[in-house]
Design an enzyme around this catalytic site. Structure first.
Site, PDB file in Angstrom:
ATOM      1  N   LYS A  66       1.924  -3.628   6.781  1.00  0.00           N
ATOM      2  CA  LYS A  66       2.345  -3.600   5.365  1.00  0.00           C
ATOM      3  C   LYS A  66       3.862  -3.425   5.287  1.00  0.00           C
ATOM      4  O   LYS A  66       4.533  -4.069   4.480  1.00  0.00           O
ATOM      5  CB  LYS A  66       1.634  -2.477   4.601  1.00  0.00           C
ATOM      6  CG  LYS A  66       0.152  -2.734   4.361  1.00  0.00           C
ATOM      7  CD  LYS A  66      -0.107  -3.961   3.496  1.00  0.00           C
ATOM      8  CE  LYS A  66      -1.559  -4.322   3.388  1.00  0.00           C
ATOM      9  NZ  LYS A  66      -1.812  -5.651   2.817  1.00  0.00           N
TER      10      LYS A  66
ATOM     11  N   TYR B 280      -2.157  -1.182  11.143  1.00  0.00           N
ATOM     12  CA  TYR B 280      -2.393  -1.676   9.777  1.00  0.00           C
ATOM     13  C   TYR B 280      -1.230  -1.288   8.869  1.00  0.00           C
ATOM     14  O   TYR B 280      -0.658  -2.106   8.154  1.00  0.00           O
ATOM     15  CB  TYR B 280      -3.720  -1.114   9.218  1.00  0.00           C
ATOM     16  CG  TYR B 280      -3.763  -1.143   7.712  1.00  0.00           C
ATOM     17  CD1 TYR B 280      -3.951  -2.350   7.042  1.00  0.00           C
ATOM     18  CD2 TYR B 280      -3.562   0.019   6.955  1.00  0.00           C
ATOM     19  CE1 TYR B 280      -3.931  -2.385   5.648  1.00  0.00           C
ATOM     20  CE2 TYR B 280      -3.546  -0.017   5.579  1.00  0.00           C
ATOM     21  CZ  TYR B 280      -3.733  -1.218   4.936  1.00  0.00           C
ATOM     22  OH  TYR B 280      -3.702  -1.254   3.561  1.00  0.00           O
TER      23      TYR B 280
ATOM     24  N   SER C 109       0.827  -1.201   0.000  1.00  0.00           N
ATOM     25  CA  SER C 109       0.000   0.000   0.000  1.00  0.00           C
ATOM     26  C   SER C 109       0.866   1.258   0.000  1.00  0.00           C
ATOM     27  O   SER C 109       1.965   1.270   0.575  1.00  0.00           O
ATOM     28  CB  SER C 109      -0.858  -0.031   1.260  1.00  0.00           C
ATOM     29  OG  SER C 109      -1.427   1.221   1.489  1.00  0.00           O
TER      30      SER C 109
HETATM   31  N1  UFG Z   1     -12.887  10.898   3.388  1.00  0.00           N
HETATM   32  C1  UFG Z   1     -13.879  11.802   3.693  1.00  0.00           C
HETATM   33  N2  UFG Z   1     -15.054  11.317   4.185  1.00  0.00           N
HETATM   34  C2  UFG Z   1     -15.274   9.992   4.392  1.00  0.00           C
HETATM   35  C3  UFG Z   1     -14.249   9.062   4.072  1.00  0.00           C
HETATM   36  C4  UFG Z   1     -13.059   9.564   3.574  1.00  0.00           C
HETATM   37  O1  UFG Z   1     -13.716  13.007   3.528  1.00  0.00           O
HETATM   38  O2  UFG Z   1     -16.354   9.628   4.869  1.00  0.00           O
HETATM   39  C5  UFG Z   1     -11.619  11.412   2.843  1.00  0.00           C
HETATM   40  C6  UFG Z   1     -10.424  11.079   3.693  1.00  0.00           C
HETATM   41  O3  UFG Z   1     -10.292  12.026   4.729  1.00  0.00           O
HETATM   42  C7  UFG Z   1      -9.301  11.100   2.677  1.00  0.00           C
HETATM   43  C8  UFG Z   1      -9.979  10.589   1.398  1.00  0.00           C
HETATM   44  O4  UFG Z   1     -11.371  10.782   1.595  1.00  0.00           O
HETATM   45  O5  UFG Z   1      -8.881  12.404   2.456  1.00  0.00           O
HETATM   46  C9  UFG Z   1      -9.718   9.120   1.128  1.00  0.00           C
HETATM   47  O6  UFG Z   1     -10.022   8.392   2.294  1.00  0.00           O
HETATM   48  P1  UFG Z   1     -10.162   6.804   2.323  1.00  0.00           P
HETATM   49  O7  UFG Z   1     -10.548   6.406   3.710  1.00  0.00           O
HETATM   50  O8  UFG Z   1     -11.029   6.344   1.219  1.00  0.00           O
HETATM   51  O9  UFG Z   1      -8.691   6.302   1.966  1.00  0.00           O
HETATM   52  P2  UFG Z   1      -7.294   6.704   2.653  1.00  0.00           P
HETATM   53  O10 UFG Z   1      -6.576   7.623   1.734  1.00  0.00           O
HETATM   54  O11 UFG Z   1      -7.478   7.069   4.043  1.00  0.00           O
HETATM   55  O12 UFG Z   1      -6.468   5.356   2.557  1.00  0.00           O
HETATM   56  C10 UFG Z   1      -6.976   4.078   2.815  1.00  0.00           C
HETATM   57  C11 UFG Z   1      -6.260   3.496   3.971  1.00  0.00           C
HETATM   58  C12 UFG Z   1      -4.789   3.415   3.650  1.00  0.00           C
HETATM   59  C13 UFG Z   1      -4.602   2.622   2.413  1.00  0.00           C
HETATM   60  C14 UFG Z   1      -5.345   3.272   1.313  1.00  0.00           C
HETATM   61  C15 UFG Z   1      -5.190   2.552   0.046  1.00  0.00           C
HETATM   62  O13 UFG Z   1      -6.461   4.366   5.047  1.00  0.00           O
HETATM   63  O14 UFG Z   1      -4.097   2.832   4.692  1.00  0.00           O
HETATM   64  O15 UFG Z   1      -6.731   3.347   1.676  1.00  0.00           O
HETATM   65  O16 UFG Z   1      -5.582   1.227   0.241  1.00  0.00           O
HETATM   66  F1  UFG Z   1      -3.299   2.602   2.085  1.00  0.00           F
END
Ligand code: UFG
Length: 339
Positions: free
Chosen positions: A154, A150, A125
């Site tokens: 990785k 988590y 990741s």
């Molecule tokens: N977000 C919102 N509202 C929500 C959910 C997410 O604004 O309800 C925002 C988050 O703050 C972030 C973006 O959308 O800025 C993406 O968030 P995600 O939760 O979809 O994904 P992340 O970038 O946090 O990453 C996740 C895991 C990582 C992993 C990655 C790729 O947290 O550890 O997916 O698999 F590496």
């Protein structure tokens, strides 16, 4: 060639099984079904016309893993997806993550060594980069201190593969995924989050379909053009295809190192609001959302330098943001029909 896909009923795993079968590979899936359903195997069969093999096996159990490999001596390569992946849960239950994610890999590598299976594709990741100092981020950027158990699993798993390879002869490709979203064109498989989704795309589609009242956009004060955080979203089908290419690359002995790492993204960053705009355009729905506080542990912005995967693997993401949001929406509507 018979390929073992661990976690093959999960989100990325199921899409990869489809691509493997459609490229002529025979597939056997292992999954403990802790976060997915066995019906996914039927859905895969509907898409490809061939039912993949399936065994419910818990890879964190050494005996179960060993006995699976004793029964299936004809496996030529392993694609290892099976892992827990909820960042918040990993903070609350770190041992669950350490024992499952790390021990499963140890058991697989042990069995691969014992049975002379040389080729491994591992799901890593972009989380290993934390907030990179330079964007777009390349594979040789430093691995930053993990922000969650988590994320740490990785990093540790990548290290375990690096350490094991010279001893066991394992040839591995570690794929660092950016943010996979979207669903198969058939809308027969897609992401199936249990309970309240943590990730952006399922939260958007569940809000639009009426399962959630309103969506929180976490943080409007980032140092980005519209103030919301930026990620490199990649269509899950593009991601799945990369696994088939990685496998061919290994079996064709094209790798220069025993262990190679590739970023898988589109190379383009989108803000949360840009994803919402694309979703609204493709679905015709005006999404209810509010801008709230930043989510703890979130980084501001990250997107991939994909030149290595483009040039060395000869792989490139083909689907754009509108394809991602429209396929995710089609999948959510399909789920609604089946409730
Ligand atoms: N977000 C919102 N509202 C929500 C959910 C997410 O604004 O309800 C925002 C988050 O703050 C972030 C973006 O959308 O800025 C993406 O968030 P995600 O939760 O979809 O994904 P992340 O970038 O946090 O990453 C996740 C895991 C990582 C992993 C990655 C790729 O947290 O550890 O997916 O698999 F590496």
């Amino acid at each position: 060639m018979k390929i073992l896909v661990t976690g093959g009923t999960g989100y990325i795993g199921s899409h990869t099984v489809v691509e493997l079968q459609q490229s002529g590979y025979e597939v056997i899936i292992i999954d403990n079904l802790s976060n997915s359903s066995v019906e996914v195997v039927d859905q895969i069969a509907k898409i490809t016309g061939t039912r993949p093999g399936f065994e419910k096996t818990d890879l964190s159990n050494a005996d179960e893993t060993a006995s699976f490999f004793r029964k299936h001596g004809d496996i030529s390569a392993v694609i290892h997806f099976a892992a827990f992946k909820a960042v918040g849960e990993s903070v609350l239950e770190p041992l669950k993550y350490y024992s499952n994610n790390i021990m499963s890999l140890v058991h697989i590598l042990t069995a691969m060594q014992k049975h002379g299976i040389l080729h491994l594709v591992f799901s890593s990741s972009c989380t290993v980069y934390g907030q990179p100092d330079v964007l777009p981020v390349t594979e040789d950027a430093p691995v930053k201190e993990a922000l969650s158990p988590y994320g740490y699993t990785k990093q540790v798993c990548e290290r375990i593969i690096q350490d094991t390879s010279p001893v066991s002869g394992t040839q591995a490709i570690m794929l660092r995924y950016f943010n996979p979203i979207g669903a198969h064109d058939s809308a027969l498989i897609g992401e199936l989050p249990l309970g309240v989704p943590n990730n952006l795309m399922p939260y958007i589609t569940q809000t639009a379909v009426g399962k959630r009242k309103c969506m929180d956009v976490f943080g409007g004060d980032y140092n980005t053009p519209d103030g919301t955080a930026i990620r490199d979203y990649i269509h899950v089908v593009d991601l799945a295809k990369a696994h088939v290419i990685a496998l061919r690359y290994l079996s064709g002995q094209k790798n220069k190192e025993a262990v190679e790492i590739f970023n898988l993204g589109t190379g383009k960053g989108y803000s949360v609001l840009e994803v919402i705009r694309s979703f609204e355009k493709m679905s015709g729905i005006s999404l209810r959302y509010q801008i709230t506080r930043r989510r703890p542990g979130d980084i501001e912005k990250v997107w991939a330098d994909t030149s290595l995967a483009n040039n060395v693997l000869n792989w490139k993401a083909e689907r754009d943001m509108d394809d991602m949001t429209s396929s995710a929406w089609k999948w959510e509507l399909e789920l609604k029909k089946n409730i």
